[in-house]
Design an enzyme around this catalytic site. Structure first.
Site, PDB file in Angstrom:
ATOM      1  N   ASP A 196      59.123  66.314  68.640  1.00 30.44           N
ATOM      2  CA  ASP A 196      58.416  67.533  68.997  1.00 30.44           C
ATOM      3  C   ASP A 196      57.059  67.131  69.604  1.00 30.44           C
ATOM      4  O   ASP A 196      56.995  66.761  70.781  1.00 30.44           O
ATOM      5  CB  ASP A 196      58.293  68.335  67.686  1.00 30.44           C
TER       6      ASP A 196
ATOM      7  N   ARG B  38      69.438  73.281  56.153  1.00 28.77           N
ATOM      8  CA  ARG B  38      69.754  71.913  56.587  1.00 28.77           C
ATOM      9  C   ARG B  38      71.267  71.693  56.609  1.00 28.77           C
ATOM     10  O   ARG B  38      71.757  70.805  57.300  1.00 28.77           O
ATOM     11  CB  ARG B  38      69.126  70.887  55.636  1.00 28.77           C
TER      12      ARG B  38
HETATM   13  C1  PRP Z   1      60.119  66.801  61.400  1.00 27.27           C
HETATM   14  C2  PRP Z   1      61.257  66.086  62.093  1.00 27.27           C
HETATM   15  C3  PRP Z   1      60.598  64.927  62.763  1.00 27.27           C
HETATM   16  C4  PRP Z   1      59.208  65.423  63.051  1.00 27.27           C
HETATM   17  C5  PRP Z   1      59.071  65.699  64.514  1.00 27.27           C
HETATM   18  O1  PRP Z   1      59.882  66.193  60.180  1.00 27.27           O
HETATM   19  O2  PRP Z   1      62.238  65.673  61.180  1.00 27.27           O
HETATM   20  O3  PRP Z   1      60.529  63.809  61.903  1.00 27.27           O
HETATM   21  O4  PRP Z   1      59.025  66.609  62.280  1.00 27.27           O
HETATM   22  O5  PRP Z   1      57.833  66.271  64.807  1.00 27.27           O
HETATM   23  P1  PRP Z   1      56.695  65.582  65.655  1.00 27.27           P
HETATM   24  O6  PRP Z   1      57.318  64.988  66.891  1.00 27.27           O
HETATM   25  O7  PRP Z   1      55.791  66.761  65.980  1.00 27.27           O
HETATM   26  O8  PRP Z   1      55.993  64.563  64.813  1.00 27.27           O
HETATM   27  P2  PRP Z   1      59.179  66.899  58.911  1.00 27.27           P
HETATM   28  O9  PRP Z   1      57.791  66.340  58.749  1.00 27.27           O
HETATM   29  O10 PRP Z   1      59.293  68.391  59.050  1.00 27.27           O
HETATM   30  O11 PRP Z   1      60.033  66.379  57.709  1.00 27.27           O
HETATM   31  P3  PRP Z   1      61.618  66.498  57.403  1.00 27.27           P
HETATM   32  O12 PRP Z   1      62.328  65.541  58.347  1.00 27.27           O
HETATM   33  O13 PRP Z   1      61.678  66.037  55.979  1.00 27.27           O
HETATM   34  O14 PRP Z   1      62.068  67.920  57.569  1.00 27.27           O
END
Ligand code: PRP
Length: 179
Positions: A105, A167
Site C-alpha cells: 500500500d 481474513r
Molecule cells: C498490512 C499488510 C501489509 C501492510 C501494507 O499489514 O498486510 O503488510 O499492511 O501496508 P503498507 O504498504 O502501507 O506498509 P498490517 O500492519 O495491517 O498487519 P496484518 O498483516 O497483520 O493485517
C-alpha cells in the site's frame, strides 16, 4: 463507537487467484532454479493464506519462516512506523529468500523488511505481493512479482482483514459501507 454497516463485493475470485499463483510459481521456480532450499518468508498476519497456496505450487525445495511487521495495528491508516513484532526463527545469511506479502500500500512495510533482511546478507532476496495499490505509494518500492494491481479500494479476504475480521474469505472482496 458502533461498527459501520458494510457489504463485501467480490473483486478477485478464488479461481482467478489460484490461476495467477500457478503462473507466478513457474516464474519464481525459474528465478530460483538450482537453489539448495528457498527460504519463503511470510509477513504475518495478512500473508498466511497466500503463502500456504504459493508454497504448494512451487516446484522447489522450500522452508517456511515468518516475520511479523506491523504498521497498522487495528487502524485503517498506516502509522508509517514499522515495528517488528516477531522475527524470523532461522538465519538467512547466504540463503535464497522470497518475501511474501499480501498487499503493498504505502510501501513502508515492504521497504523496511527488505532493508532489514538485506542487512543479514542473503545470497538472493526477492519479493512477491499478491496485491499492489500503486496509487497509495509513499515509498518508492515495487515487489518483484505482483499478483494483481488494484485501485485504491478497501479490500478484505484471502488473509486480509478489516478490523481483524474477514481474513477467512476465499476471495478478495471490496468493502462497501452502506450507511
Ligand atoms: C498490512 C499488510 C501489509 C501492510 C501494507 O499489514 O498486510 O503488510 O499492511 O501496508 P503498507 O504498504 O502501507 O506498509 P498490517 O500492519 O495491517 O498487519 P496484518 O498483516 O497483520 O493485517
Amino acid at each position: 463507537m458502533p461498527a459501520r454497516p458494510y457489504v463485501i463485493d467480490e473483486l478477485i475470485s478464488a479461481k482467478a487467484i489460484a490461476a495467477r499463483i500457478e503462473a507466478l510459481s513457474h516464474q519464481i521456480a525459474a528465478e530460483f532454479a538450482g537453489t539448495e532450499k528457498l527460504v519463503v518468508v511470510g509477513l504475518l498476519r495478512g500473508s498466511f493464506v497466500f503463502i500456504a497456496d504459493l508454497v504448494r505450487e512451487l516446484d522447489l525445495p522450500v522452508e517456511v519462516d515468518f516475520l511479523e511487521a506491523s504498521s497498522y495495528g487495528d487502524a485503517t491508516e498506516s502509522s508509517r512506523e514499522v515495528r517488528i513484532l516477531k522475527d524470523l526463527r532461522g538465519q538467512i545469511e547466504g540463503r535464497d529468500v522470497l518475501v511474501v506479502e499480501d498487499i503493498v500500500d504505502t510501501g513502508y512495510t515492504l521497504s523496511y523488511v527488505i532493508k532489514l533482511l538485506q542487512n543479514r546478507k542473503p545470497a538472493k532476496l526477492r519479493t512477491i505481493a499478491l496485491l499492489d495499490k500503486p496509487s497509495r505509494r509513499e515509498v518508492a518500492i515495487r515487489a518483484d512479482w505482483i499478483g494483481f494491481e488494484i485501485p485504491d479500494e478497501f479490500v478484505v479476504g484471502y488473509g486480509i482483514d478489516f478490523a481483524q475480521a474477514n481474513r477467512n474469505l476465499p476471495f478478495i472482496g471490496k468493502v462497501k459501507f452502506v450507511d
